[in-house]
Design an enzyme around this catalytic site. Sequence first.
Site, PDB file in Angstrom:
ATOM      1  N   GLY A 195       0.495  -5.232   0.490  1.00  0.00           N
ATOM      2  CA  GLY A 195      -0.674  -5.226  -0.402  1.00  0.00           C
ATOM      3  C   GLY A 195      -0.340  -5.741  -1.789  1.00  0.00           C
ATOM      4  O   GLY A 195      -1.198  -6.314  -2.472  1.00  0.00           O
ATOM      5  N   GLU A 220       4.077  -5.910   6.900  1.00  0.00           N
ATOM      6  CA  GLU A 220       3.253  -4.916   7.584  1.00  0.00           C
ATOM      7  C   GLU A 220       3.604  -4.812   9.077  1.00  0.00           C
ATOM      8  O   GLU A 220       3.519  -3.742   9.675  1.00  0.00           O
ATOM      9  CB  GLU A 220       1.766  -5.280   7.443  1.00  0.00           C
ATOM     10  CG  GLU A 220       1.154  -5.008   6.076  1.00  0.00           C
ATOM     11  CD  GLU A 220       1.394  -6.130   5.080  1.00  0.00           C
ATOM     12  OE1 GLU A 220       0.749  -6.117   4.011  1.00  0.00           O
ATOM     13  OE2 GLU A 220       2.232  -7.010   5.347  1.00  0.00           O
ATOM     14  N   GLU A 263      -0.620  -9.308  -1.581  1.00  0.00           N
ATOM     15  CA  GLU A 263      -2.048  -9.647  -1.421  1.00  0.00           C
ATOM     16  C   GLU A 263      -2.766  -9.615  -2.776  1.00  0.00           C
ATOM     17  O   GLU A 263      -3.670 -10.424  -3.015  1.00  0.00           O
ATOM     18  CB  GLU A 263      -2.691  -8.704  -0.395  1.00  0.00           C
ATOM     19  CG  GLU A 263      -2.212  -8.972   1.034  1.00  0.00           C
ATOM     20  CD  GLU A 263      -2.698  -7.933   2.019  1.00  0.00           C
ATOM     21  OE1 GLU A 263      -3.449  -8.315   2.950  1.00  0.00           O
ATOM     22  OE2 GLU A 263      -2.363  -6.739   1.851  1.00  0.00           O
ATOM     23  N   ALA A 310       0.855  -1.182   0.000  1.00  0.00           N
ATOM     24  CA  ALA A 310       0.000   0.000   0.000  1.00  0.00           C
ATOM     25  C   ALA A 310       0.891   1.232   0.000  1.00  0.00           C
ATOM     26  O   ALA A 310       2.070   1.152   0.347  1.00  0.00           O
ATOM     27  CB  ALA A 310      -0.867  -0.006   1.249  1.00  0.00           C
TER      28      ALA A 310
HETATM   29  N1  T1G Z   1       4.624   3.414   0.021  1.00  0.00           N
HETATM   30  C1  T1G Z   1       5.117   4.632  -0.295  1.00  0.00           C
HETATM   31  N2  T1G Z   1       6.439   4.902  -0.548  1.00  0.00           N
HETATM   32  C2  T1G Z   1       7.264   3.856  -0.493  1.00  0.00           C
HETATM   33  C3  T1G Z   1       6.824   2.544  -0.162  1.00  0.00           C
HETATM   34  C4  T1G Z   1       5.427   2.343   0.088  1.00  0.00           C
HETATM   35  N3  T1G Z   1       4.922   1.144   0.383  1.00  0.00           N
HETATM   36  N4  T1G Z   1       7.898   1.731  -0.179  1.00  0.00           N
HETATM   37  C5  T1G Z   1       8.953   2.501  -0.503  1.00  0.00           C
HETATM   38  N5  T1G Z   1       8.592   3.771  -0.686  1.00  0.00           N
HETATM   39  C6  T1G Z   1       9.461   4.898  -1.070  1.00  0.00           C
HETATM   40  C7  T1G Z   1      10.528   5.215  -0.024  1.00  0.00           C
HETATM   41  O1  T1G Z   1      10.045   6.078   0.950  1.00  0.00           O
HETATM   42  C8  T1G Z   1      11.618   5.870  -0.868  1.00  0.00           C
HETATM   43  O2  T1G Z   1      11.246   7.204  -1.102  1.00  0.00           O
HETATM   44  C9  T1G Z   1      11.519   5.102  -2.188  1.00  0.00           C
HETATM   45  O3  T1G Z   1      10.210   4.512  -2.215  1.00  0.00           O
HETATM   46  C10 T1G Z   1      12.529   4.004  -2.315  1.00  0.00           C
HETATM   47  O4  T1G Z   1      12.442   3.175  -1.167  1.00  0.00           O
HETATM   48  C11 T1G Z   1      -3.052  -3.384   3.021  1.00  0.00           C
HETATM   49  C12 T1G Z   1      -1.400  -1.903   4.623  1.00  0.00           C
HETATM   50  C13 T1G Z   1      10.355  -1.834  -1.361  1.00  0.00           C
HETATM   51  C14 T1G Z   1      12.119  -3.089  -0.205  1.00  0.00           C
HETATM   52  O5  T1G Z   1       6.235  -2.258   4.130  1.00  0.00           O
HETATM   53  O6  T1G Z   1      10.480  -2.212   2.353  1.00  0.00           O
HETATM   54  O7  T1G Z   1       0.730  -2.985   2.173  1.00  0.00           O
HETATM   55  O8  T1G Z   1      13.034   8.336   0.132  1.00  0.00           O
HETATM   56  O9  T1G Z   1      14.724   3.761  -0.277  1.00  0.00           O
HETATM   57  O10 T1G Z   1      16.018   0.245  -0.269  1.00  0.00           O
HETATM   58  O11 T1G Z   1      -1.738  -5.091   3.682  1.00  0.00           O
HETATM   59  O12 T1G Z   1      11.150   0.448   0.312  1.00  0.00           O
HETATM   60  O13 T1G Z   1      13.251   7.971  -2.318  1.00  0.00           O
HETATM   61  O14 T1G Z   1      11.561   9.608  -1.410  1.00  0.00           O
HETATM   62  O15 T1G Z   1      13.345   1.893   0.763  1.00  0.00           O
HETATM   63  O16 T1G Z   1      15.338  -0.310  -2.646  1.00  0.00           O
HETATM   64  C15 T1G Z   1       3.798  -2.877   3.125  1.00  0.00           C
HETATM   65  C16 T1G Z   1       8.000  -0.915   2.313  1.00  0.00           C
HETATM   66  C17 T1G Z   1       3.031  -1.608   3.179  1.00  0.00           C
HETATM   67  C18 T1G Z   1       7.346  -2.209   2.049  1.00  0.00           C
HETATM   68  C19 T1G Z   1      12.654  -1.016  -1.524  1.00  0.00           C
HETATM   69  N6  T1G Z   1       4.997  -2.696   2.357  1.00  0.00           N
HETATM   70  N7  T1G Z   1       9.109  -0.648   1.435  1.00  0.00           N
HETATM   71  O17 T1G Z   1      13.774  -0.757  -0.730  1.00  0.00           O
HETATM   72  O18 T1G Z   1      14.342   1.629  -1.545  1.00  0.00           O
HETATM   73  S1  T1G Z   1       1.624  -1.780   4.214  1.00  0.00           S
HETATM   74  C20 T1G Z   1       6.146  -2.381   2.935  1.00  0.00           C
HETATM   75  C21 T1G Z   1      10.295  -1.316   1.560  1.00  0.00           C
HETATM   76  C22 T1G Z   1       0.508  -2.674   3.284  1.00  0.00           C
HETATM   77  C23 T1G Z   1      -1.655  -3.848   3.129  1.00  0.00           C
HETATM   78  C24 T1G Z   1      -0.762  -3.044   3.996  1.00  0.00           C
HETATM   79  C25 T1G Z   1      11.401  -0.861   0.670  1.00  0.00           C
HETATM   80  C26 T1G Z   1      11.577  -1.720  -0.621  1.00  0.00           C
HETATM   81  P1  T1G Z   1      12.333   8.324  -1.159  1.00  0.00           P
HETATM   82  P2  T1G Z   1      13.759   2.624  -0.441  1.00  0.00           P
HETATM   83  P3  T1G Z   1      14.971   0.179  -1.320  1.00  0.00           P
END
Ligand code: T1G
Length: 701
Positions: free
Chosen positions: A101, A124, A104, A62
């Site tokens: 998500g 999450e 999912e 998400a």
């Molecule tokens: N949403 C918005 N921005 C995101 C994002 C996300 N999910 N993931 C990364 N970014 C932005 C981050 O802030 C950065 O921005 C840029 O992308 C690069 O990220 C319903 C509720 C994917 C493994 O927890 O673990 O889904 O600083 O520097 O090292 O069930 O990002 O460049 O402006 O980290 O290559 C669940 C979170 C959400 C994954 C890549 N998903 N992301 O790592 O790059 S909750 C997560 C990561 C959800 C549902 C629920 C990592 C990555 P900026 P980065 P990276």
Amino acid sequence: MSSPVSFDVVDNIGVITIDNPPVNALSLAVRAGIQNGIREAGQQDVDAVLIICAGRTFCAGADITEFGKPPKSPWLPEVVDEIEACDKLVVAALHGTALGGGFEVALASHYRCAVADAAVGLPEVKLGLLPGAGGTQRTPRLGGVVTAVKLMTSGVPMPAPQALEAGLIDHIVDGDLKAGAIAYIKSLLADNAPIRRTSEMPVEPGAAELVAGLREEVATRARGQRAPLRILECVEQAVTKPFAEGSERERELFTESMQDPQSAALRHVFFAERNAGKIRGLPRNTPQRDIEKVAIIGAGTMGGGIAMSAANAGFDVQLLDIDEDAVARGLSVIDRNYGGTVKRGKLSEDAARACRARIQGTTEYAAIADADLVIEAVFENLDLKKKVFAQLDATMKPGAILATNTSYQDVDAIAAATGRPQDVIGLHFFSPAHVMNLLEIVRTDKTADDVLATSMAFAKKIKKVPVLSRVCYGFIGNRMLSVYMREAQLCLLEGGTPASVDAAMEEWGMAMGPLSVGDLAGLDVGYKARESLPPGERGDPKVHRVTDILVESGRLGQKTGAGFYRYDPDTRKRIPDPEVVEIIEKVANEYGITRRDIDAEEIVERLLFGLANEGLRIVGEGIAQRPGDVDIVYIYGYGFPPHRGGPLHYADSVGLDHVLARIREFGERFGEELWTPAPLLEELVANKQSLADWQESNDGV
Ligand code: T1G
Ligand code: NAD
């Protein structure tokens, strides 16, 4: 504005392509685009549907930037249910990291294929949340209870080959993903593969008992975090209730977790960690110097760990110490540490051997002259470090970066001992350096921009979380630590014991109490640092009197088997020592302190508000770029619990006005020389502004 999702038909297959850089987060526009794509496929005469992403990864979840804002429809649960309900075969094709998500969406598809180096995950829990779009209900049905609970409570992604084995994906594609996915779909169609809706799949026999059997382990590993237990409750629902009922409970618990301050803290940490790597005023494309060879001066506790971190990242490393014995001692500690890493399954035997082979010992400066980066980790003494830097200045090739791992010393003064101060920087690792993730990068007034940019990039290469600091005594972490430790020592004198002070902080959530941290790092490190200060700058002697007595009696901490505690020689378990309590009582008496009952709440508030107050002073002075950086320093360097968000986020969450009021109270009780509110704290309270608002209004990043 064009949609980040396109729909086209290839070989009579409806292809939904998501293109929302950088990580194809499931923003509102993406959700609507996928929904439209599924509906389009339903109306068109296509045989099947392919969901695929452009760019570096399949949807990584998400859009976290939308959290905390009013949610807009279509919501992800609606979209994934529509995917699953589609009457055409839907296949998701995964690359990069299909997370949260994103996974999912894949779980709701009827089949999943991936390239071999892809990974799938439900992280999450790292945001204090749970999979809120059917993940807690579909994953146990597809991969079994044990795999599902592990995936969701650890938050650690699973490589595609393992996911295939676990039944979470169905096919590995060789070569080009899109072509391979279309070929896979055609083979499914040719085999009349049925539409498989995960929600209709049964759970494995004995599933409820399996879930019950995991409760204790999950609760222990949760260490005070609530999300893992909510996840377990959702899985319980999944294996005992119909899908619709389980999904209903999942949504209730998702909403609950979204409103949980632990999730607010962890989301703060997510962005604070990413922002910490950004240096204001330094363009992202600042040129960098090439780093291939690294040299370390001093093969002691830190030198050895730093050498391992660099070698583990593929750098050739030379480790220099004063004589062969010292070098041999350092290398034998490294060998022991690699043995431990292999035993804990963190590295394979071969990988450890390859890393170890990259580290060479030497006593000759000539042998390191062509290194690109040299990191000094000799005794914590300014004059000695100046001597070493003068020798490095005379030895190292032009353009080499000269770094110091000093904990406290004036890096400007160290730089001034060379003729190339622009090449000098502080790279402050944390003990044990091959384990702790934090790297404080200390820029001097003269540090060149390319040295800064190179050091930030080097930190990421060796898998450290870099945080920038300006020069001051102890930089960000240790400067704040001195206030934290001061209050710990004073609480000891006023009535506490090492066990009671540590218990108060550990029950609050710290990974380790302050006195145990002192024993781990070595009580002599702080002692030597204090000794190197002019007597007038050592502060009130009573504060460190107990530690000084311990150090002078050879109790340096774990490394000598005794410090504030005794340590079991086999298990290294800490054992409270009445001898230390006697020393505390004697010192209290010496200073005319009447010992009293001191409760956990007072201990927690004095240590944490002291920490926060000094942190706000550091932000106010511009030593740290932003409050979030201070939080990251404490989470990755000092075992501060991430679900509390860091010292400044925590202060913000309890209310800065309350923090200020308590600090003023402590000032009246213990003296304003110890407790003077930071100007930024007074300003924020006067303006009724939270730190988060101030951060937002200051530059947002
Ligand atoms: N949403 C918005 N921005 C995101 C994002 C996300 N999910 N993931 C990364 N970014 C932005 C981050 O802030 C950065 O921005 C840029 O992308 C690069 O990220 C319903 C509720 C994917 C493994 O927890 O673990 O889904 O600083 O520097 O090292 O069930 O990002 O460049 O402006 O980290 O290559 C669940 C979170 C959400 C994954 C890549 N998903 N992301 O790592 O790059 S909750 C997560 C990561 C959800 C549902 C629920 C990592 C990555 P900026 P980065 P990276
Ligand atoms: P240590 O005593 O374990 O090791 C220091 C090493 O430096 C010894 O092997 C010694 O022989 C060597 N040495 C001394 N003089 C030398 C010289 N002129 N040339 C080459 N080698 C020389 O100390 P440590 O704990 O590794 O600390 C090293 C530095 O790292 C200090 O500045 C300390 O403040 C800093 N530091 C320590 C920690 C910690 O927790 N121990 C954490 C962060 C930073």
